[in-house]
Write a protein that holds these residues in place. Structure first.
Motif, PDB file in Angstrom:
ATOM      1  N   TRP A   7       0.994  -1.090  -0.048  1.00  0.00           N
ATOM      2  CA  TRP A   7      -0.068  -0.109   0.052  1.00  0.00           C
ATOM      3  C   TRP A   7       0.843   1.268   0.062  1.00  0.00           C
ATOM      4  N   LEU A   8       2.083   1.274   0.684  1.00  0.00           N
ATOM      5  CA  LEU A   8       3.020   2.348   0.789  1.00  0.00           C
ATOM      6  C   LEU A   8       3.405   2.580  -0.709  1.00  0.00           C
ATOM      7  N   PHE A  11       0.888   4.223  -2.781  1.00  0.00           N
ATOM      8  CA  PHE A  11       0.759   5.586  -2.662  1.00  0.00           C
ATOM      9  C   PHE A  11       1.816   6.511  -3.009  1.00  0.00           C
ATOM     10  N   VAL A  12       3.063   6.024  -2.772  1.00  0.00           N
ATOM     11  CA  VAL A  12       4.174   6.860  -3.297  1.00  0.00           C
ATOM     12  C   VAL A  12       4.104   6.992  -4.857  1.00  0.00           C
ATOM     13  N   SER A  14       1.579   6.855  -6.953  1.00  0.00           N
ATOM     14  CA  SER A  14       0.374   7.604  -7.237  1.00  0.00           C
ATOM     15  C   SER A  14       1.013   9.269  -6.913  1.00  0.00           C
ATOM     16  N   VAL A  15       1.424   9.460  -5.913  1.00  0.00           N
ATOM     17  CA  VAL A  15       1.984  10.918  -5.549  1.00  0.00           C
ATOM     18  C   VAL A  15       2.857  11.381  -6.993  1.00  0.00           C
TER      19      VAL A  15
END
Length: 100
Positions: A7-8, A11-12, A14-15
């Motif tokens: 998940w991390l 997220f990274v 997608s940023v």
């Protein structure tokens, strides 16, 4: 790999993708995109209201805070969009009074 690391990683990534996409938007497209984002914030506000209607206890307090923050975000977005649109309107020239 463990699930939190996956998940991390998502997220990274997608940023980074979000930063790349937003940085490539020209200034003439920024106002329509911002208006679309305000419409999405309206949907988020509606979702927060629906979820909070079924909440109890601490979740109710968190839901009410989410409703307030979503409303402030949505209204602020529309205010900023309106100010940006006013930058593109033509101003009427000042009328010169005829000398008598």
């Amino acid at each position: 790999m463990s699930e939190p690391i996956i998940w991390l990683t998502i997220f990274v990534l997608s940023v980074f993708v979000g930063i790349e996409v937003i940085s490539k938007v020209s200034s003439t497209l920024h106002t329509p995109l911002m208006s679309g984002a305000n419409a999405i914030h309206g949907v988020i506000l509606l979702g927060a209201i629906i979820v909070t209607a079924h909440a109890h206890g601490f979740a109710l307090v968190v839901g009410l805070v989410a409703i307030v923050l979503a409303a402030v975000n949505m209204v602020g977005g529309f205010v900023v969009t309106d100010r940006m649109l006013q930058m593109f309107t033509r101003r009427k020239p000042a009328k010169k009074e005829a000398a008598a």
